[in-house]
Write a protein that holds these residues in place. Sequence first.
Motif, PDB file in Angstrom:
ATOM      1  N   GLY A 112       0.789  -1.221   0.000  1.00 51.64           N
ATOM      2  CA  GLY A 112       0.000   0.000   0.000  1.00 51.64           C
ATOM      3  C   GLY A 112       0.821   1.272   0.000  1.00 51.64           C
ATOM      4  O   GLY A 112       0.287   2.362  -0.233  1.00 51.64           O
ATOM      5  N   ALA A 113       2.128   1.144   0.229  1.00 52.06           N
ATOM      6  CA  ALA A 113       2.971   2.330   0.363  1.00 52.06           C
ATOM      7  C   ALA A 113       4.005   2.482  -0.751  1.00 52.06           C
ATOM      8  O   ALA A 113       4.557   3.570  -0.921  1.00 52.06           O
ATOM      9  CB  ALA A 113       3.690   2.299   1.717  1.00 52.06           C
ATOM     10  N   TYR A 114       4.255   1.410  -1.504  1.00 52.95           N
ATOM     11  CA  TYR A 114       5.309   1.436  -2.525  1.00 52.95           C
ATOM     12  C   TYR A 114       4.754   0.957  -3.858  1.00 52.95           C
ATOM     13  O   TYR A 114       3.847   0.127  -3.905  1.00 52.95           O
ATOM     14  CB  TYR A 114       6.496   0.560  -2.092  1.00 52.95           C
ATOM     15  CG  TYR A 114       7.191   1.099  -0.864  1.00 52.95           C
ATOM     16  CD1 TYR A 114       8.262   1.974  -0.973  1.00 52.95           C
ATOM     17  CD2 TYR A 114       6.750   0.736   0.409  1.00 52.95           C
ATOM     18  CE1 TYR A 114       8.882   2.487   0.155  1.00 52.95           C
ATOM     19  CE2 TYR A 114       7.367   1.247   1.545  1.00 52.95           C
ATOM     20  CZ  TYR A 114       8.431   2.117   1.409  1.00 52.95           C
ATOM     21  OH  TYR A 114       9.048   2.629   2.527  1.00 52.95           O
ATOM     22  N   ASP A 115       5.329   1.460  -4.950  1.00 56.45           N
ATOM     23  CA  ASP A 115       4.788   1.155  -6.273  1.00 56.45           C
ATOM     24  C   ASP A 115       5.364  -0.141  -6.833  1.00 56.45           C
ATOM     25  O   ASP A 115       6.232  -0.784  -6.231  1.00 56.45           O
ATOM     26  CB  ASP A 115       5.010   2.325  -7.227  1.00 56.45           C
ATOM     27  CG  ASP A 115       6.482   2.624  -7.504  1.00 56.45           C
ATOM     28  OD1 ASP A 115       7.331   1.717  -7.355  1.00 56.45           O
ATOM     29  OD2 ASP A 115       6.782   3.768  -7.888  1.00 56.45           O
ATOM     30  N   ASP A 116       4.880  -0.513  -8.007  1.00 55.62           N
ATOM     31  CA  ASP A 116       5.218  -1.806  -8.592  1.00 55.62           C
ATOM     32  C   ASP A 116       6.693  -1.933  -8.967  1.00 55.62           C
ATOM     33  O   ASP A 116       7.219  -3.049  -9.046  1.00 55.62           O
ATOM     34  CB  ASP A 116       4.365  -2.062  -9.837  1.00 55.62           C
ATOM     35  CG  ASP A 116       2.942  -2.467  -9.504  1.00 55.62           C
ATOM     36  OD1 ASP A 116       2.652  -2.674  -8.310  1.00 55.62           O
ATOM     37  OD2 ASP A 116       2.124  -2.567 -10.437  1.00 55.62           O
ATOM     38  N   ALA A 117       7.366  -0.829  -9.228  1.00 53.96           N
ATOM     39  CA  ALA A 117       8.786  -0.882  -9.612  1.00 53.96           C
ATOM     40  C   ALA A 117       9.697  -1.188  -8.435  1.00 53.96           C
ATOM     41  O   ALA A 117      10.872  -1.523  -8.623  1.00 53.96           O
ATOM     42  CB  ALA A 117       9.205   0.435 -10.268  1.00 53.96           C
ATOM     43  N   THR A 118       9.171  -1.096  -7.224  1.00 54.83           N
ATOM     44  CA  THR A 118       9.979  -1.303  -6.022  1.00 54.83           C
ATOM     45  C   THR A 118      10.594  -2.690  -6.008  1.00 54.83           C
ATOM     46  O   THR A 118       9.905  -3.688  -6.215  1.00 54.83           O
ATOM     47  CB  THR A 118       9.109  -1.116  -4.766  1.00 54.83           C
ATOM     48  OG1 THR A 118       8.561   0.202  -4.779  1.00 54.83           O
ATOM     49  CG2 THR A 118       9.928  -1.314  -3.506  1.00 54.83           C
ATOM     50  N   GLU A 119      11.886  -2.758  -5.759  1.00 59.63           N
ATOM     51  CA  GLU A 119      12.586  -4.037  -5.702  1.00 59.63           C
ATOM     52  C   GLU A 119      12.603  -4.571  -4.272  1.00 59.63           C
ATOM     53  O   GLU A 119      12.788  -3.812  -3.313  1.00 59.63           O
ATOM     54  CB  GLU A 119      14.008  -3.902  -6.241  1.00 59.63           C
ATOM     55  CG  GLU A 119      14.050  -3.604  -7.730  1.00 59.63           C
ATOM     56  CD  GLU A 119      15.443  -3.679  -8.324  1.00 59.63           C
ATOM     57  OE1 GLU A 119      16.396  -4.059  -7.595  1.00 59.63           O
ATOM     58  OE2 GLU A 119      15.581  -3.347  -9.517  1.00 59.63           O
ATOM     59  N   VAL A 120      12.387  -5.869  -4.146  1.00 61.02           N
ATOM     60  CA  VAL A 120      12.355  -6.554  -2.851  1.00 61.02           C
ATOM     61  C   VAL A 120      13.603  -7.425  -2.743  1.00 61.02           C
ATOM     62  O   VAL A 120      13.866  -8.265  -3.605  1.00 61.02           O
ATOM     63  CB  VAL A 120      11.094  -7.423  -2.728  1.00 61.02           C
ATOM     64  CG1 VAL A 120      11.120  -8.229  -1.433  1.00 61.02           C
ATOM     65  CG2 VAL A 120       9.841  -6.550  -2.801  1.00 61.02           C
ATOM     66  N   HIS A 121      14.348  -7.231  -1.661  1.00 60.26           N
ATOM     67  CA  HIS A 121      15.581  -7.977  -1.403  1.00 60.26           C
ATOM     68  C   HIS A 121      15.364  -8.811  -0.139  1.00 60.26           C
ATOM     69  O   HIS A 121      15.449  -8.298   0.976  1.00 60.26           O
ATOM     70  CB  HIS A 121      16.760  -7.012  -1.232  1.00 60.26           C
ATOM     71  CG  HIS A 121      16.869  -6.003  -2.349  1.00 60.26           C
ATOM     72  ND1 HIS A 121      17.379  -6.319  -3.582  1.00 60.26           N
ATOM     73  CD2 HIS A 121      16.496  -4.701  -2.407  1.00 60.26           C
ATOM     74  CE1 HIS A 121      17.350  -5.242  -4.359  1.00 60.26           C
ATOM     75  NE2 HIS A 121      16.810  -4.244  -3.669  1.00 60.26           N
ATOM     76  N   PRO A 122      15.040 -10.104  -0.292  1.00 64.44           N
ATOM     77  CA  PRO A 122      14.657 -10.931   0.853  1.00 64.44           C
ATOM     78  C   PRO A 122      15.843 -11.556   1.575  1.00 64.44           C
ATOM     79  O   PRO A 122      16.996 -11.454   1.135  1.00 64.44           O
ATOM     80  CB  PRO A 122      13.787 -12.005   0.200  1.00 64.44           C
ATOM     81  CG  PRO A 122      14.410 -12.189  -1.151  1.00 64.44           C
ATOM     82  CD  PRO A 122      14.908 -10.827  -1.570  1.00 64.44           C
TER      83      PRO A 122
END
Length: 220
Positions: A187-197
Amino acid sequence: MSGLNHVTPGGPPVTTRLSETVTMIKLSVGPMDNNAYLLRGPGGSVLIDAANDADRLLELIGDQAPDTIVTTHRHGDHWQALADVAEATRSQLVCGRPDQDAIATGAWVEELTGVWDGDTVALGEESLAVIGLVGHTPGSIALAYRGPGGVDHLFTGDSLFPGGPGKTGSPADFASLMDDLETKIFGAYDDATEVHPGHGDDTTLGTERPHLGEWRARGW
């Protein structure tokens, strides 16, 4: 087929530029293929999860000791090298406040600072925002880097992976984690945001967003 920013256990690190000023070095350590991330910014650096293989982490760090070492949550595979790396670097130690006592006791470290929503971790002249994500553990945190004019980056520990949320121990914990992910992350970040797990390859919120309903329905 390898995914985004793929690293292998015992293999070389991958270096990626997150913005004009910040570089990410990703390394797989330990028998559980944990990701450790070294972020270097203007005037400082941060290590996320001193998970294992202290000698490899210290070699990666070199002469530029990180200002801060962040532990994303209390599970032991994420802090096996914390005491050794902290002793060698004298870095500030940070974790989610509800997991603070468990990490301090398990890893045998002192002067551990607890943080939560609204707090930040300095990255030289820039900063990382702290996001509390309750469910995988009571004090799991993600760190957000919002580069100037670029793509946002989320370091999610074991709370969000490609394909779904991290493991939870009860329906209530699962609901809590999904609520936090939907409000504080998707809800706070857009689709381009990269996730580093905390384990495995990276992903983007755009890749994962269409599956939120599936995750809710399956319950894990």
